[in-house]
Design a protein around this motif. Structure first.
Motif, PDB file in Angstrom:
ATOM      1  N   TYR A  10      -0.665  -4.947  30.361  1.00  0.00           N
ATOM      2  CA  TYR A  10      -0.644  -3.661  29.660  1.00  0.00           C
ATOM      3  C   TYR A  10       0.733  -3.316  29.106  1.00  0.00           C
ATOM      4  O   TYR A  10       0.865  -2.890  27.963  1.00  0.00           O
ATOM      5  CB  TYR A  10      -1.140  -2.553  30.594  1.00  0.00           C
ATOM      6  CG  TYR A  10      -1.184  -1.202  29.932  1.00  0.00           C
ATOM      7  CD1 TYR A  10      -2.207  -0.887  29.042  1.00  0.00           C
ATOM      8  CD2 TYR A  10      -0.195  -0.258  30.184  1.00  0.00           C
ATOM      9  CE1 TYR A  10      -2.249   0.349  28.408  1.00  0.00           C
ATOM     10  CE2 TYR A  10      -0.219   0.980  29.559  1.00  0.00           C
ATOM     11  CZ  TYR A  10      -1.253   1.281  28.681  1.00  0.00           C
ATOM     12  OH  TYR A  10      -1.284   2.496  28.044  1.00  0.00           O
ATOM     13  N   ASN A  11       1.775  -3.521  29.915  1.00  0.00           N
ATOM     14  CA  ASN A  11       3.122  -3.150  29.479  1.00  0.00           C
ATOM     15  C   ASN A  11       3.651  -4.038  28.352  1.00  0.00           C
ATOM     16  O   ASN A  11       4.608  -3.679  27.672  1.00  0.00           O
ATOM     17  CB  ASN A  11       4.101  -3.156  30.652  1.00  0.00           C
ATOM     18  CG  ASN A  11       4.270  -4.530  31.270  1.00  0.00           C
ATOM     19  OD1 ASN A  11       3.360  -5.357  31.238  1.00  0.00           O
ATOM     20  ND2 ASN A  11       5.422  -4.765  31.855  1.00  0.00           N
ATOM     21  N   MET A  12       3.031  -5.202  28.107  1.00  0.00           N
ATOM     22  CA  MET A  12       3.450  -6.097  27.029  1.00  0.00           C
ATOM     23  C   MET A  12       2.614  -5.915  25.760  1.00  0.00           C
ATOM     24  O   MET A  12       2.974  -6.424  24.703  1.00  0.00           O
ATOM     25  CB  MET A  12       3.349  -7.552  27.491  1.00  0.00           C
ATOM     26  CG  MET A  12       4.336  -7.911  28.584  1.00  0.00           C
ATOM     27  SD  MET A  12       4.073  -9.589  29.235  1.00  0.00           S
ATOM     28  CE  MET A  12       4.450 -10.575  27.807  1.00  0.00           C
ATOM     29  N   GLN A  13       1.501  -5.207  25.860  1.00  0.00           N
ATOM     30  CA  GLN A  13       0.583  -5.083  24.727  1.00  0.00           C
ATOM     31  C   GLN A  13       1.220  -4.504  23.460  1.00  0.00           C
ATOM     32  O   GLN A  13       0.902  -4.967  22.360  1.00  0.00           O
ATOM     33  CB  GLN A  13      -0.658  -4.291  25.128  1.00  0.00           C
ATOM     34  CG  GLN A  13      -1.555  -5.085  26.049  1.00  0.00           C
ATOM     35  CD  GLN A  13      -2.760  -4.311  26.534  1.00  0.00           C
ATOM     36  OE1 GLN A  13      -3.035  -3.219  26.059  1.00  0.00           O
ATOM     37  NE2 GLN A  13      -3.472  -4.881  27.485  1.00  0.00           N
ATOM     38  N   PRO A  14       2.135  -3.521  23.542  1.00  0.00           N
ATOM     39  CA  PRO A  14       2.757  -3.028  22.306  1.00  0.00           C
ATOM     40  C   PRO A  14       3.497  -4.124  21.525  1.00  0.00           C
ATOM     41  O   PRO A  14       3.591  -4.053  20.307  1.00  0.00           O
ATOM     42  CB  PRO A  14       3.722  -1.946  22.791  1.00  0.00           C
ATOM     43  CG  PRO A  14       3.130  -1.467  24.072  1.00  0.00           C
ATOM     44  CD  PRO A  14       2.520  -2.699  24.698  1.00  0.00           C
ATOM     45  N   ASN A  15       3.984  -5.143  22.222  1.00  0.00           N
ATOM     46  CA  ASN A  15       4.661  -6.259  21.551  1.00  0.00           C
ATOM     47  C   ASN A  15       3.679  -7.202  20.855  1.00  0.00           C
ATOM     48  O   ASN A  15       4.103  -8.068  20.085  1.00  0.00           O
ATOM     49  CB  ASN A  15       5.483  -7.071  22.553  1.00  0.00           C
ATOM     50  CG  ASN A  15       6.565  -6.258  23.197  1.00  0.00           C
ATOM     51  OD1 ASN A  15       7.072  -5.314  22.613  1.00  0.00           O
ATOM     52  ND2 ASN A  15       6.919  -6.610  24.421  1.00  0.00           N
ATOM     53  N   TYR A  16       2.400  -7.054  21.158  1.00  0.00           N
ATOM     54  CA  TYR A  16       1.375  -7.941  20.626  1.00  0.00           C
ATOM     55  C   TYR A  16       0.270  -7.148  19.940  1.00  0.00           C
ATOM     56  O   TYR A  16      -0.918  -7.351  20.193  1.00  0.00           O
ATOM     57  CB  TYR A  16       0.800  -8.815  21.745  1.00  0.00           C
ATOM     58  CG  TYR A  16       1.830  -9.765  22.305  1.00  0.00           C
ATOM     59  CD1 TYR A  16       2.069 -10.980  21.681  1.00  0.00           C
ATOM     60  CD2 TYR A  16       2.584  -9.441  23.423  1.00  0.00           C
ATOM     61  CE1 TYR A  16       3.021 -11.852  22.173  1.00  0.00           C
ATOM     62  CE2 TYR A  16       3.548 -10.305  23.922  1.00  0.00           C
ATOM     63  CZ  TYR A  16       3.758 -11.507  23.283  1.00  0.00           C
ATOM     64  OH  TYR A  16       4.713 -12.369  23.772  1.00  0.00           O
ATOM     65  N   LYS A  17       0.663  -6.219  19.086  1.00  0.00           N
ATOM     66  CA  LYS A  17      -0.276  -5.431  18.278  1.00  0.00           C
ATOM     67  C   LYS A  17      -1.303  -4.689  19.129  1.00  0.00           C
ATOM     68  O   LYS A  17      -2.437  -4.477  18.723  1.00  0.00           O
ATOM     69  CB  LYS A  17      -0.986  -6.326  17.261  1.00  0.00           C
ATOM     70  CG  LYS A  17      -0.037  -7.052  16.338  1.00  0.00           C
ATOM     71  CD  LYS A  17      -0.774  -7.968  15.394  1.00  0.00           C
ATOM     72  CE  LYS A  17       0.215  -8.741  14.549  1.00  0.00           C
ATOM     73  NZ  LYS A  17      -0.413  -9.722  13.697  1.00  0.00           N
ATOM     74  N   ASN A  18      -0.916  -4.347  20.352  1.00  0.00           N
ATOM     75  CA  ASN A  18      -1.767  -3.640  21.317  1.00  0.00           C
ATOM     76  C   ASN A  18      -3.062  -4.380  21.636  1.00  0.00           C
ATOM     77  O   ASN A  18      -4.046  -3.773  22.056  1.00  0.00           O
ATOM     78  CB  ASN A  18      -2.051  -2.210  20.852  1.00  0.00           C
ATOM     79  CG  ASN A  18      -0.805  -1.353  20.938  1.00  0.00           C
ATOM     80  OD1 ASN A  18      -0.075  -1.405  21.921  1.00  0.00           O
ATOM     81  ND2 ASN A  18      -0.547  -0.577  19.900  1.00  0.00           N
ATOM     82  N   GLU A  19      -3.039  -5.690  21.453  1.00  0.00           N
ATOM     83  CA  GLU A  19      -4.203  -6.504  21.795  1.00  0.00           C
ATOM     84  C   GLU A  19      -4.247  -6.741  23.304  1.00  0.00           C
ATOM     85  O   GLU A  19      -3.209  -6.761  23.979  1.00  0.00           O
ATOM     86  CB  GLU A  19      -4.145  -7.856  21.071  1.00  0.00           C
ATOM     87  CG  GLU A  19      -4.268  -7.756  19.574  1.00  0.00           C
ATOM     88  CD  GLU A  19      -5.671  -7.389  19.120  1.00  0.00           C
ATOM     89  OE1 GLU A  19      -6.643  -7.681  19.839  1.00  0.00           O
ATOM     90  OE2 GLU A  19      -5.793  -6.814  18.020  1.00  0.00           O
ATOM     91  N   LYS A  20      -5.458  -6.947  23.835  1.00  0.00           N
ATOM     92  CA  LYS A  20      -5.619  -7.213  25.260  1.00  0.00           C
ATOM     93  C   LYS A  20      -5.566  -8.703  25.574  1.00  0.00           C
ATOM     94  O   LYS A  20      -5.305  -9.092  26.708  1.00  0.00           O
ATOM     95  CB  LYS A  20      -6.942  -6.631  25.750  1.00  0.00           C
ATOM     96  CG  LYS A  20      -6.967  -5.117  25.708  1.00  0.00           C
ATOM     97  CD  LYS A  20      -8.265  -4.576  26.235  1.00  0.00           C
ATOM     98  CE  LYS A  20      -8.248  -3.057  26.168  1.00  0.00           C
ATOM     99  NZ  LYS A  20      -9.500  -2.473  26.619  1.00  0.00           N
ATOM    100  N   TYR A  21      -5.839  -9.554  24.575  1.00  0.00           N
ATOM    101  CA  TYR A  21      -5.866 -10.998  24.782  1.00  0.00           C
ATOM    102  C   TYR A  21      -5.106 -11.699  23.665  1.00  0.00           C
ATOM    103  O   TYR A  21      -5.040 -11.213  22.539  1.00  0.00           O
ATOM    104  CB  TYR A  21      -7.306 -11.526  24.803  1.00  0.00           C
ATOM    105  CG  TYR A  21      -8.117 -10.914  25.899  1.00  0.00           C
ATOM    106  CD1 TYR A  21      -8.062 -11.422  27.194  1.00  0.00           C
ATOM    107  CD2 TYR A  21      -8.929  -9.813  25.660  1.00  0.00           C
ATOM    108  CE1 TYR A  21      -8.789 -10.847  28.218  1.00  0.00           C
ATOM    109  CE2 TYR A  21      -9.659  -9.230  26.679  1.00  0.00           C
ATOM    110  CZ  TYR A  21      -9.585  -9.756  27.955  1.00  0.00           C
ATOM    111  OH  TYR A  21     -10.304  -9.183  28.959  1.00  0.00           O
ATOM    112  N   ILE A  22      -4.566 -12.854  23.997  1.00  0.00           N
ATOM    113  CA  ILE A  22      -3.916 -13.699  23.006  1.00  0.00           C
ATOM    114  C   ILE A  22      -4.448 -15.118  23.184  1.00  0.00           C
ATOM    115  O   ILE A  22      -4.656 -15.573  24.316  1.00  0.00           O
ATOM    116  CB  ILE A  22      -2.375 -13.644  23.134  1.00  0.00           C
ATOM    117  CG1 ILE A  22      -1.712 -14.357  21.965  1.00  0.00           C
ATOM    118  CG2 ILE A  22      -1.908 -14.173  24.472  1.00  0.00           C
ATOM    119  CD1 ILE A  22      -0.215 -14.082  21.851  1.00  0.00           C
ATOM    120  N   LYS A  23      -4.715 -15.769  22.080  1.00  0.00           N
ATOM    121  CA  LYS A  23      -5.254 -17.127  22.117  1.00  0.00           C
ATOM    122  C   LYS A  23      -4.232 -18.071  21.498  1.00  0.00           C
ATOM    123  O   LYS A  23      -3.738 -17.824  20.405  1.00  0.00           O
ATOM    124  CB  LYS A  23      -6.563 -17.193  21.330  1.00  0.00           C
ATOM    125  CG  LYS A  23      -7.244 -18.554  21.413  1.00  0.00           C
ATOM    126  CD  LYS A  23      -8.532 -18.588  20.611  1.00  0.00           C
ATOM    127  CE  LYS A  23      -9.621 -17.849  21.324  1.00  0.00           C
ATOM    128  NZ  LYS A  23     -10.946 -18.053  20.721  1.00  0.00           N
TER     129      LYS A  23
END
Length: 94
Positions: free
Chosen positions: A64-77
């Motif tokens: 959760y705390n990293m999601q703003p760095n990743y377009k607020n996505e919950k998953y990364i592939k």
């Protein structure tokens, strides 16, 4: 016949791309991502030529705390594929 293969690893959010020389290095990168995202990934069992064969992607949940760095996505592939530098084509792993 000599081949000039590389492995390319990139994510679906366009935040990471890397070129490595072997499947073992792909695995090392995925392990580092596993530590970063505090999540695990799966590998595909089996082998074509004696070396390990991996899936063509790995999915991690984003803390959760990293999601703003990743377009607020919950998953990364993370996608990875074998690439022939000489022909400019993706080599199918299976």
């Amino acid at each position: 016949m000599k081949y000039n293969f590389k492995y390319i690893i990139k994510d679906n959010l366009n935040t990471y791309i890397k070129m490595v020389d072997s499947e073992e290095e792909v695995y090392e990168v995925l392990n580092k991502m596993s530590e970063q995202f505090k999540d695990t990934f799966s590998t595909f069992g089996g082998s074509l030529d004696g070396s390990p064969t991996y899936e063509d992607n790995a999915v991690f949940s984003i803390p959760y705390n990293m999601q703003p760095n990743y377009k607020n996505e919950k998953y990364i592939k993370f996608y990875f594929f074998k690439f022939d530098i000489d022909t400019n084509k993706v080599v199918k792993l299976y």
